[in-house]
Design a protein around this motif. Sequence first.
Motif, PDB file in Angstrom:
ATOM      1  N   ASP A  49       0.825  -1.214   0.000  1.00 24.90           N
ATOM      2  CA  ASP A  49       0.000   0.000   0.000  1.00 24.90           C
ATOM      3  C   ASP A  49       0.854   1.257   0.000  1.00 24.90           C
ATOM      4  O   ASP A  49       0.433   2.308  -0.499  1.00 24.90           O
ATOM      5  CB  ASP A  49      -0.907   0.019   1.230  1.00 24.90           C
ATOM      6  N   GLY A  50       2.037   1.155   0.563  1.00 23.07           N
ATOM      7  CA  GLY A  50       2.935   2.298   0.625  1.00 23.07           C
ATOM      8  C   GLY A  50       4.125   1.984   1.503  1.00 23.07           C
ATOM      9  O   GLY A  50       4.169   0.954   2.180  1.00 23.07           O
ATOM     10  N   PHE A  51       5.099   2.890   1.485  1.00 25.38           N
ATOM     11  CA  PHE A  51       6.329   2.708   2.252  1.00 25.38           C
ATOM     12  C   PHE A  51       6.486   3.829   3.276  1.00 25.38           C
ATOM     13  O   PHE A  51       6.096   4.970   3.032  1.00 25.38           O
ATOM     14  CB  PHE A  51       7.553   2.746   1.336  1.00 25.38           C
ATOM     15  N   VAL A  52       7.104   3.476   4.403  1.00 30.34           N
ATOM     16  CA  VAL A  52       7.613   4.470   5.341  1.00 30.34           C
ATOM     17  C   VAL A  52       9.109   4.254   5.435  1.00 30.34           C
ATOM     18  O   VAL A  52       9.573   3.176   5.838  1.00 30.34           O
ATOM     19  CB  VAL A  52       6.964   4.352   6.732  1.00 30.34           C
ATOM     20  N   PHE A  53       9.876   5.257   5.022  1.00 25.30           N
ATOM     21  CA  PHE A  53      11.331   5.187   5.053  1.00 25.30           C
ATOM     22  C   PHE A  53      11.851   5.988   6.243  1.00 25.30           C
ATOM     23  O   PHE A  53      11.359   7.082   6.520  1.00 25.30           O
ATOM     24  CB  PHE A  53      11.926   5.732   3.757  1.00 25.30           C
ATOM     25  N   TRP A  54      12.860   5.449   6.914  1.00 28.31           N
ATOM     26  CA  TRP A  54      13.462   6.083   8.087  1.00 28.31           C
ATOM     27  C   TRP A  54      14.926   6.348   7.771  1.00 28.31           C
ATOM     28  O   TRP A  54      15.657   5.440   7.374  1.00 28.31           O
ATOM     29  CB  TRP A  54      13.379   5.164   9.307  1.00 28.31           C
ATOM     30  N   THR A  55      15.386   7.573   7.975  1.00 28.91           N
ATOM     31  CA  THR A  55      16.757   7.879   7.573  1.00 28.91           C
ATOM     32  C   THR A  55      17.318   9.091   8.279  1.00 28.91           C
ATOM     33  O   THR A  55      16.576   9.903   8.873  1.00 28.91           O
ATOM     34  CB  THR A  55      16.835   8.095   6.052  1.00 28.91           C
ATOM     35  N   ARG A  56      18.644   9.217   8.158  1.00 29.95           N
ATOM     36  CA  ARG A  56      19.363  10.420   8.547  1.00 29.95           C
ATOM     37  C   ARG A  56      20.128  10.997   7.361  1.00 29.95           C
ATOM     38  O   ARG A  56      20.852  11.978   7.512  1.00 29.95           O
ATOM     39  CB  ARG A  56      20.324  10.116   9.694  1.00 29.95           C
ATOM     40  N   ASN A  57      19.977  10.386   6.203  1.00 31.70           N
ATOM     41  CA  ASN A  57      20.629  10.887   4.984  1.00 31.70           C
ATOM     42  C   ASN A  57      19.922  10.266   3.782  1.00 31.70           C
ATOM     43  O   ASN A  57      20.177   9.116   3.431  1.00 31.70           O
ATOM     44  CB  ASN A  57      22.111  10.526   4.976  1.00 31.70           C
ATOM     45  N   VAL A  58      19.073  11.022   3.134  1.00 26.39           N
ATOM     46  CA  VAL A  58      18.268  10.468   2.048  1.00 26.39           C
ATOM     47  C   VAL A  58      18.951  10.591   0.687  1.00 26.39           C
ATOM     48  O   VAL A  58      18.500   9.977  -0.285  1.00 26.39           O
ATOM     49  CB  VAL A  58      16.878  11.140   2.013  1.00 26.39           C
TER      50      VAL A  58
END
Length: 294
Positions: A49-58
């Motif tokens: 259905d969709g993504f949740v991305f977690w980052t400190r540098n995209v």
Amino acid sequence: MIVSASYRTDIPAFYGEWFRERLRAGHCMVANPYGSRPYRVALTADAVDGFVFWTRNVAPFLPALEEVTARRLPFIVQYTATGYPREWERATLPADAAIAQMRALATAYGQRAVVWRYDPILFADGMDADWHRATFRRMAQALAGAVDEAVVSILAPYRKTMRNLDRAAQHRGLAWRVPEPEESAPLLGDLAQIARESGMRLTLCAQPDRLTKDVASAACIDARRLSDVAGRDIMARVKGNRPGCLCAESRDIGRYDTCPHGCAYCYAVADHDKARRTHRAHDPAAESLSPAAR
């Protein structure tokens, strides 16, 4: 199904090529964190259905975001930026660079696709409540118009996190501590006001004992926000990971002890040297992010 990538490691910063390969393949293998038994997660357009991305540098992940968009899959980027001293964050982007990335994401994909995480709030030598007020204000003002939510939490360390924090503190001759709720409440109230002044709402991640009248509980895996990004309803039941967590049900495709950022307070890494070795040994063509999940 919503796919989380990942609150266990920074896939956008370090494993973007692997993610793109798995997106093209239509699946990945993930090691269950309790026992390491692998399971399969579908990554096809009809399964996600969709993504949740977690980052400190995209920045290394921008080509992957283009591929996700080409598949008409909505996404949210949960972007952590705190501006802490190097004693606590030895390999993260400087605050100004992180802010520039968030603003660029908002320009490209819309304000609802980006959430700023000032998380966790660490009390340590030279980093008292006033330091956090000043740092948060400076960053919030720089992010005004780009994001509409700032997620925070007060550091509540796990056992492995305490070891890493103590090691970092001893190395630098510093001290850290966990404030009581009556001490953190005025700070959270002030941060909520600062956020409002910059067009944001402040939310608190899974800490019901620290909630105040000015701060709502966070839903970091947020089906409603994802629906706004998608322009259609995305239905997912709330299935929090711990008390006070309002996250929607999701599948996380990351693995603990694989992020080499080296943040002293990180709950996802018990051994920073091991995490760096694991990252160096990573095979972008593998089905799993690390060999143990094959």
